[in-house]
Design a protein around this motif. Structure first.
Motif, PDB file in Angstrom:
ATOM      1  N   HIS A 240      -3.884   0.170  -3.212  1.00 49.45           N
ATOM      2  CA  HIS A 240      -3.224  -1.078  -2.819  1.00 49.45           C
ATOM      3  C   HIS A 240      -2.728  -1.783  -4.074  1.00 49.45           C
ATOM      4  O   HIS A 240      -3.280  -1.609  -5.165  1.00 49.45           O
TER       5      HIS A 240
ATOM      6  N   THR B 106     -14.712   0.036   0.646  1.00 51.81           N
ATOM      7  CA  THR B 106     -15.673   1.113   0.470  1.00 51.81           C
ATOM      8  C   THR B 106     -17.082   0.555   0.657  1.00 51.81           C
ATOM      9  O   THR B 106     -17.391  -0.523   0.146  1.00 51.81           O
TER      10      THR B 106
ATOM     11  N   SER C  44      -8.465  -1.517  -4.854  1.00 53.65           N
ATOM     12  CA  SER C  44      -8.918  -0.444  -3.966  1.00 53.65           C
ATOM     13  C   SER C  44      -8.871  -0.821  -2.490  1.00 53.65           C
ATOM     14  O   SER C  44      -8.999   0.060  -1.635  1.00 53.65           O
ATOM     15  N   MET C  45      -8.695  -2.100  -2.179  1.00 55.01           N
ATOM     16  CA  MET C  45      -8.583  -2.506  -0.778  1.00 55.01           C
ATOM     17  C   MET C  45      -7.522  -3.587  -0.652  1.00 55.01           C
ATOM     18  O   MET C  45      -7.139  -4.222  -1.638  1.00 55.01           O
TER      19      MET C  45
ATOM     20  N   THR D 293       0.848  -1.180   0.000  1.00 53.08           N
ATOM     21  CA  THR D 293       0.000   0.000   0.000  1.00 53.08           C
ATOM     22  C   THR D 293       0.888   1.236   0.000  1.00 53.08           C
ATOM     23  O   THR D 293       2.107   1.142   0.112  1.00 53.08           O
TER      24      THR D 293
ATOM     25  N   GLY E 252      -9.241  -0.256   3.322  1.00 55.64           N
ATOM     26  CA  GLY E 252      -9.633   0.204   2.005  1.00 55.64           C
ATOM     27  C   GLY E 252     -11.003  -0.195   1.513  1.00 55.64           C
ATOM     28  O   GLY E 252     -11.396   0.200   0.415  1.00 55.64           O
TER      29      GLY E 252
END
Length: 262
Positions: free
Chosen positions: A211, A246, A227-228, A186, A244
């Motif tokens: 990430h 959402t 995104s995570m 990250t 991360g």
């Protein structure tokens, strides 16, 4: 995506040679989207808003699921020109994912590279977890140099999934020339591959894709902007946002952009 080639350097991605394949067994080639989660989902289950949801496990992973169902579904061409194509998927809630969503992949070619815009919109009536990413297989053997400016690396468990412990500072930008490993990072903005034929390939992503998952073999390097962090859906709900995940309100969208430059 089955192929990506360059006039001077040939294949950028490992080319997909099969005309058709079993969707649960994607060939180690091309590139595919990661919606609405990525990497291993232990026990093929997760908890959202206090409710446990189960999905079918992947046939090759025993009791675990992986990478979400979107890349196994037919996408429609929403628009297309010589240099730009938009693919769209209207996903209805089913046994593989309990929340409806709209997904879009937009690919734009230019003389120096490719820009990819990923969009996921929550079409369900309730707030839903969401993650996006892109999973390319870059044509690069172990003789190639690979690196990333990622500042932090996640501690991993025996299945190469982050343990849930905080990421730690890296002491090098180099991605080792070894086969079969997976790493998760990250705080990154750029990754790079330099091939012996003179190709220098730079992958960048905006902060929404904060990430990076890396997998390397003797035949390819996967540099996956996501995104995570992997494994986030299995973390306690109160911690998922820190890694991360959402949560989209009904009608809300998650958007991330990837840039691939030669």
């Amino acid at each position: 995506m089955t192929h990506l080639t360059h006039a001077a350097f040939g294949d950028i991605l490992v080319p997909t040679t099969a005309g058709a394949f079993e969707p649960w067994n994607w060939p180690k080639a091309g590139a595919y989207p990661l919606f609405p989660y990525h990497n291993r989902l232990y026990g093929a289950s997760f908890v959202h808003a206090g409710i446990e949801h189960t999905v079918p496990p992947h046939p090759a992973l025993g009791t675990d699921a992986i990478h979400g169902p979107a890349h196994r579904r037919p996408w429609r061409i929403a628009s297309m020109t010589e240099t730009h194509v938009v693919l769209s998927l209207a996903y209805e809630a089913d046994a593989e994912w309990p929340f409806a969503f709209q997904a879009q992949q937009s690919f734009a070619l230019d003389p120096d590279g490719l820009s990819i815009r990923l969009t996921m919109t929550n079409r369900s009536d309730v707030a839903a977890p969401a993650a996006i990413g892109w999973h390319p297989y870059f044509a690069a053997d172990l003789a190639c140099e690979a690196s990333t400016d990622a500042q932090l690396a996640y501690p991993l468990d025996g299945s190469d999934v982050p343990t849930g412990e905080p990421p730690v500072q890296r002491d090098t930008s180099i991605l080792p020339a070894a086969s079969g490993y997976t790493k998760h990072f990250t705080r990154w903005s750029k990754a790079k591959i330099v091939r012996g034929d003179g190709l220098s390939l730079v992958l960048e992503a905006d902060p929404a894709l904060g990430h990076l998952a890396v997998h390397r073999t003797e035949k390819y390097v996967c540099l996956e902007p996501v995104s995570m962090a992997a494994g986030t859906l299995n973390a306690p709900e109160q911690q998922q946002g820190h890694f991360g995940l959402t949560v989209l309100a009904s009608g809300e969208s998650l958007i991330g952009v990837v840039r691939l430059s030669v």
